[in-house]
Design an enzyme around this catalytic site. Structure first.
Site, short mmCIF file in Angstrom:
data_model
loop_
_atom_site.label_atom_id
_atom_site.label_comp_id
_atom_site.label_asym_id
_atom_site.label_seq_id
_atom_site.Cartn_x
_atom_site.Cartn_y
_atom_site.Cartn_z
N GLY A 251 0.83 -1.21 0.00
CA GLY A 251 0.00 0.00 0.00
C GLY A 251 0.85 1.25 0.00
N GLY A 252 2.04 1.16 0.59
CA GLY A 252 3.01 2.24 0.50
C GLY A 252 2.64 3.51 1.24
CB THR A 253 4.13 6.91 0.89
OG1 THR A 253 5.49 6.55 1.20
CG2 THR A 253 3.86 8.30 1.44
CE LYS B 54 -5.49 13.82 0.51
NZ LYS B 54 -4.04 14.09 0.76
N GLY C 246 3.06 23.84 -0.35
CA GLY C 246 2.57 22.92 -1.37
C GLY C 246 1.41 22.12 -0.81
CD GLU D 292 6.04 28.21 -0.84
OE1 GLU D 292 7.00 28.30 -1.63
OE2 GLU D 292 5.70 27.14 -0.29
NE ARG E 108 6.69 11.63 -0.47
CZ ARG E 108 6.60 11.17 0.77
NH1 ARG E 108 6.18 11.95 1.77
NH2 ARG E 108 6.90 9.92 1.04
CG HIS F 79 -30.08 23.75 -12.24
ND1 HIS F 79 -29.16 24.72 -11.95
CD2 HIS F 79 -31.27 24.17 -11.70
CE1 HIS F 79 -29.75 25.70 -11.27
NE2 HIS F 79 -31.02 25.39 -11.11
#
Length: 467
Positions: A39-41, A51, A183, A204, A274, A446
């Site tokens: 699944g990784g990072t 999220k 970012g 920033e 990264r 709509h």
């Protein structure tokens, strides 16, 4: 004797596990080498857990503002412990799903750190560092991902100076925070911490927030962040030599338009990009070309060495899970002789889940002009959209960047409430080479936020109807 596979994939993150699934579909015997969890990072330290926390923050903000819609509650509190447990449950559920998909694809998961010993041979070392398994293969895909970039003088200590990995698993929301880097990672953490009650200062170096996005998006985000109480210092540099770590706080000196300032907060989050995981995996010995810390690949994800491909963050370009997934598929299909189309970076969608959300595709207005296009721009503010008014979320806009001569859409940029769900439509349109006219003539229901995209396309020729 070494085990023999058609494909060995170094890394079980977004690019790696999807490549393994596609390889299984194509009948290729595949092994995934992963030192941590598949699944990784994205799944374990990035997209999904952040999220999940941002969803809690969004609901918290909505409940606080419910009185505007006639919904009155008592005192609203935030239980970070509950939100963190839900974060972990979401990750756990999706992790089991990935494991199940790999099992269905009959991909072997080999635990440990893989190293290319030579073309066609991978050695996997266990936790103790001892070589335990040798794998022989016709093809190797390097999908080792990336890690938070460290800055000299601002190295993480896990408690006061943090990487995004550290920040994600704090045991509480910091009372105050300095976020270096505006970012996607920086603005998402700034947004979450602000909603959860932290006093946040965002620093920033570039002249605007989210500097890789369209300039108008950066200005709008700055305005809305300031309105939420996030202090935004764009065009400001932080002096690493000025960092002072005290018990319970960290202080830094910054330089910007207002001159020199001393900032102090509970934590400093360093979110300045990264770095690709390209070290100690045998690339140099195999002769694989690496440029500026990223593996060089062609349109089929091949490296300069026959039999070795690369996909995802370690292969450069946008460091996004969905981009890695598509590259993993391309790499496997090329190995299987399917002659896949290269991934056009202009078709890669970008989404940021702060409040307000950001979604984009293709060239910004400035990039389009720099590339020599005769640019036409259409902008439609959400204050003219019925669904946004019903929601009570009228901040932000949809923007279409087009070329007058060829009548093509060059870029789409959206900022506002829940706009990350809108960008797939423009992505499909870009794949099909839709014109602004065609984009405006697609019938949007709509009232929905999607109508703003049609209006922005109409605005390219000055024909927007509701503003």
């Amino acid at each position: 004797m070494p085990e023999r596979f058609d494909v060995v994939i170094l890394g079980g993150g977004s690019g790696g596990y999807v490549a393994a699934i596609r390889a299984g579909q194509l009948g290729l015997r595949t092994a995934v080498v992963e030192a941590d969890k598949v699944g990784g990072t994205c799944l374990h330290r990035g997209c999904i857990p952040t999220k999940a926390l941002l969803q809690s923050a969004a609901l918290l903000d909505q409940v606080r503002e419910g009185h505007r819609l006639g919904v009155t509650t008592g005192e609203v509190t935030f239980d970070y412990g509950v939100a963190a447990r839900r974060r972990d449950a979401v990750v756990g559920q999706l992790h089991k799903g990935v494991e199940g998909l790999l099992k269905k694809a009959q991909a072997a998961v080999v635990r440990g750190r893989g190293r290319i010993e030579e073309t066609g041979r991978v050695v996997v070392a266990g936790e103790t560092g001892e070589d335990q398994v040798e794998l022989e293969t016709g093809h190797i895909i390097v999908a080792t991902g990336s890690r938070p970039r460290q800055v000299q003088g601002l190295q993480s200590d896990g408690s006061q100076v943090l990487t995004s990995d550290d920040a994600l698993f704090l045991d509480q929301v910091p009372p105050s925070a300095i976020v270096l880097g505006a970012g996607a990672v920086g603005v998402e953490f700034a947004s979450f911490w602000c909603s959860a009650g932290s006093e946040v200062t965002l620093v920033e170096m570039a002249p605007r927030l989210v500097p890789l996005e369209d300039e108008a998006v950066g200005r709008e985000l700055h305005k809305q962040f300031q309105g939420r109480g996030i202090r935004c210092l764009a065009g400001t540099t932080l002096d690493p030599a000025s960092v002072e770590r005290n018990e319970g706080s960290v202080a830094v000196t910054v330089h910007g338009e207002d001159g020199e300032q001393r900032l102090q907060a509970s934590v400093l989050l360093v979110a300045v990009g990264r770095a690709g995981n390209v070290e100690d995996i045998g690339l140099e010995k195999a002769g694989v070309a690496v440029e500026r810390g990223m593996i060089t690949v062609d349109g089929a994800q091949h490296t300069n060495v026959a039999g070795i491909s690369a996909a995802g963050d370690c292969a450069g370009g946008f460091q996004l899970a969905h981009k890695a997934m598509h590259e993993g598929v391309i790499a496997v299909e090329a190995i299987a002789g399917r002659n896949p189309h290269p991934l056009d970076p202009r078709l890669v969608t970008r989404t940021t889940y702060c409040t307000p959300q950001i979604a984009s595709l293709g060239l910004s207005e400035a990039e389009a002009r720099e590339a020599g296009h005769d640019v036409a721009v259409g902008v439609f503010p959400f204050r003219g959209n019925a669904r946004a008014v019903v929601w009570g979320e009228t901040g932000g806009f949809a923007k279409v960047v087009a070329d007058k001569a060829s009548n093509t859409v060059l870029g789409v940029h959206i900022i506002g409430h829940e706009v990350t769900e809108l960008i797939y439509g423009p992505a499909l349109g870009a794949l099909l080479e839709s014109t602004p006219y065609e984009m405006s003539r697609a019938v949007a229901p709509h009232p929905t936020l999607s109508e703003a995209l049609a209006e922005a396309a109409l605005a390219v020729s000055g024909e927007a109807l509701h503003i």
